[in-house]
Write a protein that holds these residues in place. Structure first.
Motif, PDB file in Angstrom:
ATOM      1  N   ARG A 161    -107.715  21.089  10.977  1.00 32.85           N
ATOM      2  CA  ARG A 161    -107.067  21.059   9.665  1.00 32.85           C
ATOM      3  C   ARG A 161    -106.443  19.688   9.414  1.00 32.85           C
ATOM      4  NH1 ARG A 161    -103.703  26.705   9.548  1.00 32.85           N
ATOM      5  NH2 ARG A 161    -103.304  26.038   7.386  1.00 32.85           N
ATOM      6  N   THR A 162    -106.121  19.435   8.149  1.00 34.11           N
ATOM      7  CA  THR A 162    -105.601  18.126   7.752  1.00 34.11           C
ATOM      8  C   THR A 162    -104.131  18.233   7.397  1.00 34.11           C
ATOM      9  OG1 THR A 162    -107.762  17.446   6.931  1.00 34.11           O
ATOM     10  CG2 THR A 162    -105.852  16.200   6.146  1.00 34.11           C
ATOM     11  N   ILE A 163    -103.340  17.320   7.952  1.00 30.45           N
ATOM     12  CA  ILE A 163    -101.904  17.265   7.686  1.00 30.45           C
ATOM     13  C   ILE A 163    -101.549  15.835   7.300  1.00 30.45           C
ATOM     14  CG2 ILE A 163     -99.597  17.654   8.611  1.00 30.45           C
ATOM     15  CD1 ILE A 163    -100.875  19.514  10.700  1.00 30.45           C
ATOM     16  N   ARG A 164    -101.059  15.660   6.091  1.00 36.76           N
ATOM     17  CA  ARG A 164    -100.673  14.346   5.572  1.00 36.76           C
ATOM     18  C   ARG A 164    -101.779  13.308   5.770  1.00 36.76           C
ATOM     19  NH1 ARG A 164     -94.113  13.852   6.809  1.00 36.76           N
ATOM     20  NH2 ARG A 164     -93.590  15.873   5.856  1.00 36.76           N
ATOM     21  N   GLY A 165    -102.973  13.717   5.456  1.00 36.65           N
ATOM     22  CA  GLY A 165    -104.105  12.802   5.480  1.00 36.65           C
ATOM     23  C   GLY A 165    -104.752  12.631   6.837  1.00 36.65           C
ATOM     24  N   THR A 166    -104.240  13.280   7.856  1.00 37.91           N
ATOM     25  CA  THR A 166    -104.804  13.165   9.210  1.00 37.91           C
ATOM     26  C   THR A 166    -105.450  14.478   9.616  1.00 37.91           C
ATOM     27  OG1 THR A 166    -103.161  11.521   9.892  1.00 37.91           O
ATOM     28  CG2 THR A 166    -104.282  12.745  11.642  1.00 37.91           C
ATOM     29  N   THR A 167    -106.697  14.424  10.012  1.00 39.77           N
ATOM     30  CA  THR A 167    -107.369  15.622  10.527  1.00 39.77           C
ATOM     31  C   THR A 167    -107.050  15.755  12.010  1.00 39.77           C
ATOM     32  OG1 THR A 167    -109.145  15.441   8.917  1.00 39.77           O
ATOM     33  CG2 THR A 167    -109.564  16.790  10.862  1.00 39.77           C
ATOM     34  N   VAL A 168    -106.470  16.874  12.357  1.00 41.08           N
ATOM     35  CA  VAL A 168    -106.014  17.106  13.731  1.00 41.08           C
ATOM     36  C   VAL A 168    -107.153  17.719  14.536  1.00 41.08           C
ATOM     37  CG1 VAL A 168    -104.372  18.362  15.162  1.00 41.08           C
ATOM     38  CG2 VAL A 168    -103.633  17.419  12.957  1.00 41.08           C
ATOM     39  N   GLU A 169    -107.636  16.983  15.522  1.00 43.11           N
ATOM     40  CA  GLU A 169    -108.749  17.462  16.340  1.00 43.11           C
ATOM     41  C   GLU A 169    -108.288  18.054  17.666  1.00 43.11           C
ATOM     42  OE1 GLU A 169    -111.614  17.727  15.147  1.00 43.11           O
ATOM     43  OE2 GLU A 169    -111.604  16.337  13.443  1.00 43.11           O
ATOM     44  N   THR A 170    -107.170  17.561  18.183  1.00 41.58           N
ATOM     45  CA  THR A 170    -106.685  17.999  19.491  1.00 41.58           C
ATOM     46  C   THR A 170    -105.177  18.218  19.423  1.00 41.58           C
ATOM     47  OG1 THR A 170    -106.191  15.764  20.277  1.00 41.58           O
ATOM     48  CG2 THR A 170    -108.442  16.587  20.627  1.00 41.58           C
ATOM     49  N   TYR A 203     -94.652  27.827  25.080  1.00 42.91           N
ATOM     50  CA  TYR A 203     -95.978  27.206  25.176  1.00 42.91           C
ATOM     51  C   TYR A 203     -96.885  27.810  24.110  1.00 42.91           C
ATOM     52  CZ  TYR A 203     -99.639  24.626  27.635  1.00 42.91           C
ATOM     53  OH  TYR A 203    -100.621  23.719  27.988  1.00 42.91           O
ATOM     54  N   PRO A 204     -96.647  27.418  22.854  1.00 44.21           N
ATOM     55  CA  PRO A 204     -97.444  28.004  21.772  1.00 44.21           C
ATOM     56  C   PRO A 204     -98.864  27.469  21.734  1.00 44.21           C
ATOM     57  CG  PRO A 204     -95.999  26.295  20.916  1.00 44.21           C
ATOM     58  CD  PRO A 204     -95.617  26.483  22.352  1.00 44.21           C
ATOM     59  N   SER A 205     -99.783  28.340  21.345  1.00 46.64           N
ATOM     60  CA  SER A 205    -101.139  27.913  21.034  1.00 46.64           C
ATOM     61  C   SER A 205    -101.148  27.363  19.609  1.00 46.64           C
ATOM     62  CB  SER A 205    -102.108  29.090  21.139  1.00 46.64           C
ATOM     63  OG  SER A 205    -103.353  28.762  20.535  1.00 46.64           O
ATOM     64  N   VAL A 206    -101.747  26.177  19.450  1.00 45.48           N
ATOM     65  CA  VAL A 206    -101.888  25.581  18.115  1.00 45.48           C
ATOM     66  C   VAL A 206    -103.368  25.454  17.763  1.00 45.48           C
ATOM     67  CG1 VAL A 206     -99.681  24.369  18.169  1.00 45.48           C
ATOM     68  CG2 VAL A 206    -101.711  23.256  19.128  1.00 45.48           C
ATOM     69  N   GLU A 207    -104.185  26.265  18.416  1.00 48.03           N
ATOM     70  CA  GLU A 207    -105.629  26.211  18.168  1.00 48.03           C
ATOM     71  C   GLU A 207    -105.955  26.515  16.714  1.00 48.03           C
ATOM     72  OE1 GLU A 207    -107.675  27.722  22.217  1.00 48.03           O
ATOM     73  OE2 GLU A 207    -105.989  28.951  21.566  1.00 48.03           O
ATOM     74  N   GLY A 208    -105.106  27.300  16.051  1.00 50.24           N
ATOM     75  CA  GLY A 208    -105.328  27.622  14.648  1.00 50.24           C
ATOM     76  C   GLY A 208    -105.097  26.454  13.708  1.00 50.24           C
ATOM     77  N   LEU A 209    -104.526  25.357  14.234  1.00 53.04           N
ATOM     78  CA  LEU A 209    -104.291  24.169  13.414  1.00 53.04           C
ATOM     79  C   LEU A 209    -105.346  23.090  13.633  1.00 53.04           C
ATOM     80  CD1 LEU A 209    -100.425  23.929  13.874  1.00 53.04           C
ATOM     81  CD2 LEU A 209    -101.605  24.381  11.721  1.00 53.04           C
ATOM     82  N   LEU A 210    -106.122  23.215  14.703  1.00 58.27           N
ATOM     83  CA  LEU A 210    -107.108  22.182  14.997  1.00 58.27           C
ATOM     84  C   LEU A 210    -108.225  22.202  13.954  1.00 58.27           C
ATOM     85  CD1 LEU A 210    -107.360  22.458  18.889  1.00 58.27           C
ATOM     86  CD2 LEU A 210    -105.730  21.187  17.472  1.00 58.27           C
ATOM     87  N   ALA A 259    -103.203  16.752  21.402  1.00 62.47           N
ATOM     88  CA  ALA A 259    -102.636  15.408  21.562  1.00 62.47           C
ATOM     89  C   ALA A 259    -102.478  14.735  20.200  1.00 62.47           C
ATOM     90  CB  ALA A 259    -103.519  14.568  22.481  1.00 62.47           C
ATOM     91  N   ASP A 260    -103.484  14.900  19.319  1.00 65.85           N
ATOM     92  CA  ASP A 260    -103.365  14.373  17.950  1.00 65.85           C
ATOM     93  C   ASP A 260    -102.157  14.986  17.255  1.00 65.85           C
ATOM     94  OD1 ASP A 260    -105.745  13.007  18.345  1.00 65.85           O
ATOM     95  OD2 ASP A 260    -106.965  14.472  17.258  1.00 65.85           O
ATOM     96  N   LEU A 261    -101.996  16.277  17.419  1.00 67.20           N
ATOM     97  CA  LEU A 261    -100.910  16.986  16.738  1.00 67.20           C
ATOM     98  C   LEU A 261     -99.549  16.517  17.256  1.00 67.20           C
ATOM     99  CD1 LEU A 261    -100.178  19.149  14.665  1.00 67.20           C
ATOM    100  CD2 LEU A 261    -100.307  20.843  16.510  1.00 67.20           C
ATOM    101  N   ALA A 262     -99.424  16.348  18.562  1.00 69.66           N
ATOM    102  CA  ALA A 262     -98.150  15.900  19.129  1.00 69.66           C
ATOM    103  C   ALA A 262     -97.790  14.512  18.603  1.00 69.66           C
ATOM    104  CB  ALA A 262     -98.220  15.896  20.647  1.00 69.66           C
ATOM    105  N   THR A 263     -98.787  13.629  18.497  1.00 71.90           N
ATOM    106  CA  THR A 263     -98.539  12.294  17.964  1.00 71.90           C
ATOM    107  C   THR A 263     -98.090  12.363  16.512  1.00 71.90           C
ATOM    108  OG1 THR A 263    -100.170  11.309  19.455  1.00 71.90           O
ATOM    109  CG2 THR A 263     -99.603  10.056  17.469  1.00 71.90           C
ATOM    110  N   LEU A 264     -98.742  13.210  15.731  1.00 70.85           N
ATOM    111  CA  LEU A 264     -98.386  13.369  14.326  1.00 70.85           C
ATOM    112  C   LEU A 264     -96.962  13.921  14.174  1.00 70.85           C
ATOM    113  CD1 LEU A 264     -99.693  13.094  11.455  1.00 70.85           C
ATOM    114  CD2 LEU A 264    -100.176  15.549  11.615  1.00 70.85           C
TER     115      LEU A 264
END
Length: 408
Positions: free
Chosen positions: A345-354, A336-343, A356-361
């Motif tokens: 930030r932009t990955i392949r043109g998508t800014t990850v806000e949550t 159960y990693p924390s990904v708060e350090g990625l919120l 849930a956004d990251l999981a979809t990406l």
């Protein structure tokens, strides 16, 4: 012209069921399987089930049971006497305290035990303290009774373990129960014997029921040990309900056999509910469960060893990703990693806000299925099961590493 009546203007689905959220873990698993069936090389970290087959001696017992006409008929709603006796004996063997077979109710999987435990003791207006992150089914089952879950969050800094001080701060005159899950789904956190005893004594002092989900009892690693709360605080037996099943320990998720253990009046009430809801669990599955519980734990240990190896690999690989913090889980088969350090930030043109956004990406760009933290409480986390093959695990996390390495 269609006639609009009072009846047709009302909602077609009841408010109770309309309010239920779909199981996020099963939804992610279903989406991964659908994409895979469509030809995409998706690797799924979503499902909480062992990838091993059920041990052969258990399957053989089921085959024999299917051939016996005695198993072709209705049996007692509370479970086959032989299975209730086996559960009582297994509780003494593994948990170190005695229970009466009459105080055991066999259920259709662990989820039915969870629902019936809440239904047996809760009324509208009651509150249940729910340590978070939590398994996604708990709050939905609580709300179905008319009671309210009260989240008590513990993050990475606490090893995902709530304290008595936090529980006391959340307690109100309406607090009826505490949900206790160790080893934990989704975090893999395991409460120490001392922490378990402290929480149990606190619940006893304040007359709070403890519903303890012990389904991952045999899956602990390093120096962690499973501690049954009723063993360390025996006086709690009259205000506790123990939930368990064969699904995780014996790779029997599809067999649908769980159980609940509790005071006689609670088990009687839950049995009455089950007699109307589903009646008996499938007899062939019950006979298979008898074989599982009365056999030795050799196959269980072999699976635990494999999970431990995969656990160490996953934690090492996830921890190497910038912006990810992954505490080493001490139980179950989830990281159960924390990904708060990625919120943000932009990955392949998508800014990850949550998360849930990251999981979809991650699913769309890396073809890897993970479950976002929103399914288990606050955003900012991902759950990845390591109950999959070593090769798929390495390939899947490698894809995630590549994708998240592009974060700007």
């Amino acid at each position: 012209m269609e006639r609009v009546t009072e009846q047709t203007s009302r909602p077609r689905v009841s408010a109770r069921l309309a309010a239920i959220a779909e199981s996020a873990t099963l939804a992610v698993d279903a989406k991964a399987k659908a994409l895979k069936a469509a030809g995409r090389p998706v690797i799924g970290f979503g499902a909480g089930e062992p990838d091993f087959p059920t041990p052969s001696y258990i399957v053989d017992a089921a085959v024999r049971a299917a051939q016996d006409p005695a198993n072709h008929r209705y049996t007692p709603a509370a479970g086959l006497p032989a299975l209730r006796e086996a559960i009582a004996a297994k509780t003494l063997r593994d948990s170190g305290y005695e229970v009466r077979p009459a105080d055991v109710l066999v259920t259709n999987g662990g989820k039915q035990a969870v629902y019936q435990a809440f239904a047996a003791i809760l009324d509208p207006g009651d509150e249940v303290l729910l340590p978070a992150p939590y398994w996604t089914t708990y709050p939905e089952a609580i709300r179905l009774t008319g009671a309210e879950p009260v989240e008590v969050f513990a993050g990475v800094d606490q090893g995902y373990l709530v304290t008595v001080e936090q529980l006391e701060a959340a307690r109100t005159p309406r607090t009826k129960a505490l949900l206790f899950n160790s080893p934990s789904n989704p975090t893999g956190a395991v409460y120490s014997p001392e922490q378990t005893a402290e929480i149990g004594r606190w619940a006893l002092e304040h007359g709070i029921w403890v519903i303890t989900d012990e389904i991952y009892e045999h899956l602990t690693y390093d120096h962690a040990v499973f501690t049954p709360v009723v063993r360390v605080v025996p006086e709690l037996a009259e205000q506790s309900i123990v939930l368990n099943g064969v699904a995780k320990t014996y790779a029997m998720t599809g067999w649908r056999v769980g159980w609940m253990i509790g005071p006689s009046d609670v088990i009687k009430a839950a049995t009455n509910l089950q007699s109307h809801l589903t009646s008996n669990v499938a007899n062939v599955s019950q006979r298979a469960a008898v074989a599982a519980l009365t056999g030795d734990l050799t196959a269980v240990e072999a699976m635990r060893t494999a999970f431990d190896r995969r656990r160490r690999t996953m934690v090492e690989m996830l921890s190497a990703i910038d912006g990810v913090t992954c505490p080493a889980p001490e139980g179950a088969f989830y990281a159960y990693p924390s990904v708060e350090g990625l919120l943000g930030r932009t990955i392949r043109g998508t800014t990850v806000e949550t998360s849930a956004d990251l999981a979809t990406l991650i699913l769309e760009e890396a073809e890897v299925a993970v479950v976002p933290g929103e399914a288990f409480g606050p955003s900012g986390f991902l759950r990845l099961s390591y109950a999959l093959s070593d090769d798929d695990l390495v390939e899947g996390v490698t894809r995630v590493q590549r994708l998240l390495g592009e974060a700007q």
